[in-house]
Motif scaffolding. Structure first.
Motif, PDB file in Angstrom:
ATOM      1  N   UNK A 164       0.797  -1.516  -0.342  1.00 33.73           N
ATOM      2  CA  UNK A 164      -0.251   0.051   0.103  1.00 33.73           C
ATOM      3  C   UNK A 164       0.743   1.337  -0.376  1.00 33.73           C
ATOM      4  N   UNK A 165       1.550   1.247   1.175  1.00 35.26           N
ATOM      5  CA  UNK A 165       2.780   2.458   1.125  1.00 35.26           C
ATOM      6  C   UNK A 165       3.455   2.811  -0.211  1.00 35.26           C
ATOM      7  N   UNK A 166       4.109   1.478  -0.930  1.00 37.46           N
ATOM      8  CA  UNK A 166       4.319   1.439  -2.040  1.00 37.46           C
ATOM      9  C   UNK A 166       4.041   2.231  -3.176  1.00 37.46           C
ATOM     10  N   UNK A 167       2.550   2.009  -3.409  1.00 37.44           N
ATOM     11  CA  UNK A 167       2.088   2.485  -4.218  1.00 37.44           C
ATOM     12  C   UNK A 167       0.980   4.104  -4.131  1.00 37.44           C
ATOM     13  N   UNK A 168       1.715   4.502  -2.438  1.00 38.46           N
ATOM     14  CA  UNK A 168       0.915   5.789  -2.443  1.00 38.46           C
ATOM     15  C   UNK A 168       2.167   6.579  -3.427  1.00 38.46           C
ATOM     16  N   UNK A 169       3.718   5.922  -3.128  1.00 37.75           N
ATOM     17  CA  UNK A 169       4.812   6.475  -4.008  1.00 37.75           C
ATOM     18  C   UNK A 169       4.685   6.634  -5.109  1.00 37.75           C
ATOM     19  N   UNK A 170       4.517   5.062  -5.617  1.00 34.13           N
ATOM     20  CA  UNK A 170       3.874   5.263  -7.177  1.00 34.13           C
ATOM     21  C   UNK A 170       3.793   6.015  -7.529  1.00 34.13           C
ATOM     22  N   UNK A 171       2.343   6.646  -7.144  1.00 32.98           N
ATOM     23  CA  UNK A 171       0.758   7.260  -7.902  1.00 32.98           C
ATOM     24  C   UNK A 171       1.568   9.188  -7.594  1.00 32.98           C
ATOM     25  N   UNK A 172       2.258   9.020  -5.807  1.00 28.03           N
ATOM     26  CA  UNK A 172       2.463  10.618  -5.571  1.00 28.03           C
ATOM     27  C   UNK A 172       3.550  11.494  -6.714  1.00 28.03           C
ATOM     28  N   UNK A 173       4.867   9.888  -7.269  1.00 31.87           N
ATOM     29  CA  UNK A 173       6.130  10.609  -7.455  1.00 31.87           C
ATOM     30  C   UNK A 173       5.481  10.977  -9.034  1.00 31.87           C
ATOM     31  N   UNK A 174       4.908  10.542  -9.520  1.00 31.65           N
ATOM     32  CA  UNK A 174       3.829  10.492 -11.098  1.00 31.65           C
ATOM     33  C   UNK A 174       2.890  11.968 -11.692  1.00 31.65           C
ATOM     34  N   UNK A 175       2.840  12.518 -10.071  1.00 33.75           N
ATOM     35  CA  UNK A 175       1.963  13.157  -9.665  1.00 33.75           C
ATOM     36  C   UNK A 175       2.816  14.645  -9.732  1.00 33.75           C
ATOM     37  N   UNK A 176       4.335  14.452  -8.806  1.00 24.96           N
ATOM     38  CA  UNK A 176       4.721  15.288  -8.923  1.00 24.96           C
ATOM     39  C   UNK A 176       5.831  16.286  -9.885  1.00 24.96           C
ATOM     40  N   UNK A 177       5.492  16.837 -11.236  1.00 21.50           N
ATOM     41  CA  UNK A 177       5.819  16.581 -12.555  1.00 21.50           C
ATOM     42  C   UNK A 177       7.073  16.756 -11.800  1.00 21.50           C
ATOM     43  N   UNK A 178       7.738  17.912 -12.041  1.00 20.23           N
ATOM     44  CA  UNK A 178      10.231  17.879 -11.767  1.00 20.23           C
ATOM     45  C   UNK A 178       9.990  17.085 -10.295  1.00 20.23           C
ATOM     46  N   UNK A 179       9.051  17.214  -9.937  1.00 22.97           N
ATOM     47  CA  UNK A 179       9.741  16.200  -8.074  1.00 22.97           C
ATOM     48  C   UNK A 179       9.570  15.733  -7.885  1.00 22.97           C
ATOM     49  N   UNK A 180       9.329  14.403  -9.076  1.00 23.70           N
ATOM     50  CA  UNK A 180       8.668  13.189  -9.313  1.00 23.70           C
ATOM     51  C   UNK A 180      10.359  12.593  -9.236  1.00 23.70           C
ATOM     52  N   UNK A 181      10.229  11.469 -10.022  1.00 26.08           N
ATOM     53  CA  UNK A 181      11.355  10.246 -10.068  1.00 26.08           C
ATOM     54  C   UNK A 181      11.768   9.066 -10.895  1.00 26.08           C
ATOM     55  N   UNK A 182      10.497   9.922 -12.176  1.00 23.27           N
ATOM     56  CA  UNK A 182      10.261   9.000 -13.324  1.00 23.27           C
ATOM     57  C   UNK A 182       9.847   8.090 -13.727  1.00 23.27           C
TER      58      UNK A 182
END
Length: 330
Positions: free
Chosen positions: A202-220
């Motif tokens: 669950x926590x890993x999915x939160x990270x995957x989703x939030x970094x994808x929505x973070x634009x220039x602050x994402x991890x790609x």
């Protein structure tokens, strides 16, 4: 998607991909699409073990399951022995964690884990520590409070937990483990663990989703995470799980043959279902032998002799694994 017990359709779909190893899993959380052969080239498997003590029959069952899974899927696998995570979340001496960690490395290879196809490592891994630092920005204290291990209170009652920050740190390292394959180009990650560790997914999915929505602050990172959860091996004496942190609940590979027999051959009714589960999952017996054990268990009150013999045979089997475990220390 929350983890769900596998219905017949899902069980058949999982079995089609995993073969005999499928019987080890009771819950599925988005695993079927990840297991699709069409995505196999971009799929990776992640699992791990805590080095707080010698493996119990429950831990052994998961180790045997990981070896079976690797042989069936022929996919890259990461297996983590969580030394630094355990140091933060459990009250165990560092010297013990290091000794058990190294022994687990050797034992897994002795069980048949393919070293060439596996990233077998601990939390003393620079890339994972960096990854844990990078993903921390996407999680809040509320996330860790909402997604937490179901047995925390039980461990706390036994004085086994580290500090609150230590438990969060352990979770952060493990979430970074789950996300690790995305750093290496994977698009599909299969997390396999005990059901009590579903919160890591669950926590890993939160990270995957939030970094994808973070634009220039994402991890790609792009992709998805599926999970399969191993059948829980019940604890002896009525405990909900066979845990190395609760000695009375388990048999483990550091026990002498006499100690193993003392617990397995005991006739108290609260322990009998756990013994049968251990036979089914942690013996390596074939389907015919496992069926004979279930038959003897079902008729143990009217005909105690066969069940007694089955348990004695399991003691011998478990002691062979114990010998292999002790040899792995050298």
């Amino acid at each position: 998607m929350p983890a769900i017990s596998m219905d017949q359709h899902t069980t058949e779909a999982v079995a089609g991909h995993l073969g005999p190893a499928a019987i080890r899993f009771t819950h599925n959380d988005g695993a079927v699409p990840v297991l699709d052969p069409d995505v196999r080239d971009s799929m990776a498997i992640v699992t791990g073990f805590g080095p707080t003590n010698a493996p119990t029959a429950g831990t052994l069952s998961v180790m045997l399951g990981a070896v079976e899974l690797q042989r069936q899927l022929h996919a890259p696998m990461t297996v983590i022995i969580s030394d630094l995570g355990a140091w933060n979340s459990r009250n165990v001496a560092w010297s013990t964690l290091v000794q058990v960690r190294d022994q687990m490395f050797a034992f897994l290879i002795a069980l048949g884990l393919d070293r060439d196809a596996t990233d077998l490592r601990s939390h003393l891994d620079h890339a994972n520590l960096v990854r844990a630092g990078r993903i921390a920005r996407y999680l809040s204290r509320a996330d860790f409070q909402e997604h937490r291990e179901s047995l925390l209170e039980l461990y706390a009652d036994h004085g086994l937990l580290g500090s609150e920050i230590g438990v969060v740190t352990d979770s952060l390292y493990t979430v970074a483990d789950v996300l690790g394959p995305f750093d290496h180009g994977a698009k599909h990650v299969l997390m396999v663990s005990g059901m009590e560790e579903a919160y890591f997914t669950d926590l890993a999915r939160l990270v995957l989703e939030r970094q994808a929505n973070a634009r220039e602050l994402g991890l790609g990172w792009t992709g998805n995470i599926g999970a399969l959860y191993f059948r829980v091996l019940e604890g002896l004496a009525g405990y909900p799980k066979m845990s190395k942190s609760i000695p009375a609940s388990s048999i483990h590979l550091n026990m002498s043959p006499h100690e193993v027999a003392e617990r397995v051959m005991r006739d108290d009714q609260t322990s009998q279902p756990a013994v049968l589960s251990a036979i089914e999952l942690a013996s390596g017996w074939d389907a015919t032998s496992a069926a004979a054990a279930r038959e003897a268990f079902a008729h143990r009150e009217a005909q105690p002799g066969p069940w007694h013999e089955i348990r004695a045979e399991f003691c011998a089997t478990f002691n062979r694994y114990a010998t292999l475990w002790k040899q792995s220390a050298s």
